[in-house]
Design an enzyme around this catalytic site. Structure first.
Site, short mmCIF file in Angstrom:
data_model
loop_
_atom_site.label_atom_id
_atom_site.label_comp_id
_atom_site.label_asym_id
_atom_site.label_seq_id
_atom_site.Cartn_x
_atom_site.Cartn_y
_atom_site.Cartn_z
N GLU A 11 -1.43 28.50 -26.91
CA GLU A 11 -1.28 27.90 -25.58
C GLU A 11 -1.08 26.39 -25.66
O GLU A 11 -1.35 25.67 -24.70
CB GLU A 11 -2.49 28.26 -24.72
CG GLU A 11 -2.72 29.75 -24.57
CD GLU A 11 -2.17 30.34 -23.28
OE1 GLU A 11 -2.17 29.64 -22.26
OE2 GLU A 11 -1.74 31.52 -23.30
N HIS A 59 -8.84 27.28 -21.08
CA HIS A 59 -8.35 26.40 -22.14
C HIS A 59 -9.44 25.38 -22.48
O HIS A 59 -10.29 25.05 -21.64
CB HIS A 59 -7.10 25.62 -21.68
CG HIS A 59 -5.88 26.45 -21.51
ND1 HIS A 59 -5.02 26.30 -20.44
CD2 HIS A 59 -5.35 27.43 -22.28
CE1 HIS A 59 -4.03 27.16 -20.55
NE2 HIS A 59 -4.21 27.86 -21.65
N CYS A 64 -3.50 18.93 -17.13
CA CYS A 64 -2.59 20.07 -17.29
C CYS A 64 -1.14 19.65 -17.08
O CYS A 64 -0.23 20.25 -17.64
CB CYS A 64 -2.93 21.16 -16.27
SG CYS A 64 -4.26 22.26 -16.79
#
Length: 443
Positions: free
Chosen positions: A174, A249, A371
């Site tokens: 990711e 995350h 993000c």
């Protein structure tokens, strides 16, 4: 030669919508099927980019991927003309229609893992696009993301592009959301921190409720590809309990920059071991202090950290001695978090300032300030080699604002994605952006 850490923010795409596609992301699930406002979302993102420029940082931008991805719909058996495809997908598999329209690539912290040239054996900036196999709507991004990265960082003398890892859960990756670089100076060799949720070799030691999106095996493969030395690489196991609490995350529970690691007490499976290894490896590269800024659970619960995105803040260097947190306004509105941040700036660490930024449209889908950006460390020569269309100043931000205001939809919901008029409006926005960035995306 001077080095910079440059934030390349993802521009929110015109199909930004709330479909609740991201398993384990509580905000995404809790706000599923709300009406989104793509225009407001993109304008909020652009204002965040402007804030960093005003703070004296260099700022870049990554374009949205053209959506909908009609190739994906065709691969899944939806045929006919565009109107027929959209209506059939909505009637039979609305989640697949939402996936094809997803603008989730705006969260470019997931786009790739980037290693700075002082850390790599080939002395180039290395890029590996994330395969994002744990979420279908994101797994269709990797090829297009790689194409964009090669277009932006297009000088092979300075930049080394790798293919995404094999698209299998064994190598679930990711991107930079699970990677942090600690270094005494941007231009000196640093430590690469890879945080993973699961090792395929230990399937029993995994979260029970939500999937672990990053594997140890993926981290190790990227470190090998980027030619990082073992002495400067640290693998850290994420606490599986916090993954089950919505920390999908590492950048939802920890953030680092230069000589500061800012994290929650419950972020890692074995925090003491992490500190020991980091201290030992740090001592071999620098005599500067390494700051562990640990937020106690008694002051901020994991729940409040996830709700406010305290750790999905951008930790930026204002000068040689001071840092600032770019925090979402939700941190102001969550009492325990606001109280902690008020105290934090007076403690003995480099974090001296908190700048609150409104990114509510992104937050509702589970993406805070961090993000929205991919950090790329570049020296002056490397920066000069970047495609200049993607290095921002305020005039370019103003020009992008005009495109957004003229072409982006005011609102979107799932039903509207099946409407051919919505499709055509989004295509006009895509075309205007392609002309601005001088790119050619076809699906």
């Amino acid at each position: 030669m001077k080095y910079y850490e440059i934030n390349f923010d993802g521009l929110v795409g015109p199909s930004h919508n709330y479909a609740g596609l991201s398993l384990g992301n509580l905000a995404s699930k809790n706000n599923a099927n709300l009406t989104s406002t793509p225009k407001a979302a993109a304008l909020q993102g652009l204002e965040k980019m402007r804030t960093l420029i005003k703070l004296g940082l260099k700022q870049g931008v990554l374009p949205p991927l053209a959506r909908p991805n009609l190739t994906t719909l065709q691969q899944l058996g939806f045929n006919g003309d565009i109107e027929q495809m959209l209506k059939a997908a909505y009637e039979h598999e609305p989640a697949l229609l939402a996936s094809a329209y997803s603008a989730s690539n705006m969260w470019v912290a997931n786009a790739a893992t980037v290693s700075a040239s002082p850390d790599t054996q080939d002395n180039k900036v290395n890029f590996t696009p994330a395969n994002l196999v744990s979420q279908f709507h994101r797994s269709i991004e990797a090829v297009q993301t790689q194409r964009n990265l090669k277009h932006i960082f297009n000088n092979t003398h300075f930049f080394h592009h790798h293919d995404p890892l094999p698209a299998h859960q064994h190598f679930a990756d990711e991107g930079a959301a699970n990677h942090t670089r600690l270094t005494p100076e941007y231009g000196k060799a640093g430590l690469s921190l890879f945080v993973y949720g699961q090792s395929i070799k230990e399937p029993e030691n995994a979260p029970k409720k939500f999937p672990a999106r990053q594997t140890l095996e993926a981290c190790q493969a990227i470190a090998r590809a980027h030619q990082l030395t073992a002495e400067q690489t640290v693998y850290i196991k994420q606490n599986p309990d916090v993954i089950d609490a919505g920390v999908f995350h590492n950048d939802v529970i920890a953030v680092g920059n230069l000589n500061v690691l800012f994290y929650h007490q419950d972020a890692f499976e074995d925090t003491k071991a992490v500190q020991t290894e980091l201290n030992e490896k740090w001592a071999k590269i620098s005599d500067k202090p390494l700051y562990f800024v640990e937020v106690p659970r008694e002051q901020v619960s994991v729940s409040d950290a996830v709700k406010s995105y305290l750790f999905n803040t951008q930790l930026i260097a204002l000068n040689d001695n001071e840092m600032a947190l770019i925090a979402p306004t939700e941190c102001q509105q969550t009492l325990a978090v606001h109280d902690y941040l008020t105290e934090l700036v007076n403690l003995d660490n480099p974090i001296a300032k908190v700048v609150y930024q409104d990114v509510k449209q992104s937050m509702r889908n589970g993406g805070g300030p961090a993000c929205l950006r991919l950090r790329v460390c570049l020296n002056e020569a490397e920066l000069a080699a970047v495609n200049p269309n993607f290095v921002l100043d305020e005039a370019k931000i103003d020009a992008l604002k005009v495109i957004v205001e003229q072409h982006y939809p005011e609102t979107l919901d799932l039903a509207s994605l099946a409407n051919v008029d919505t499709y055509q409006q989004i295509q006009k926005a895509n075309q205007a952006l392609a002309e601005f960035f001088e790119i050619n995306e076809e699906f």
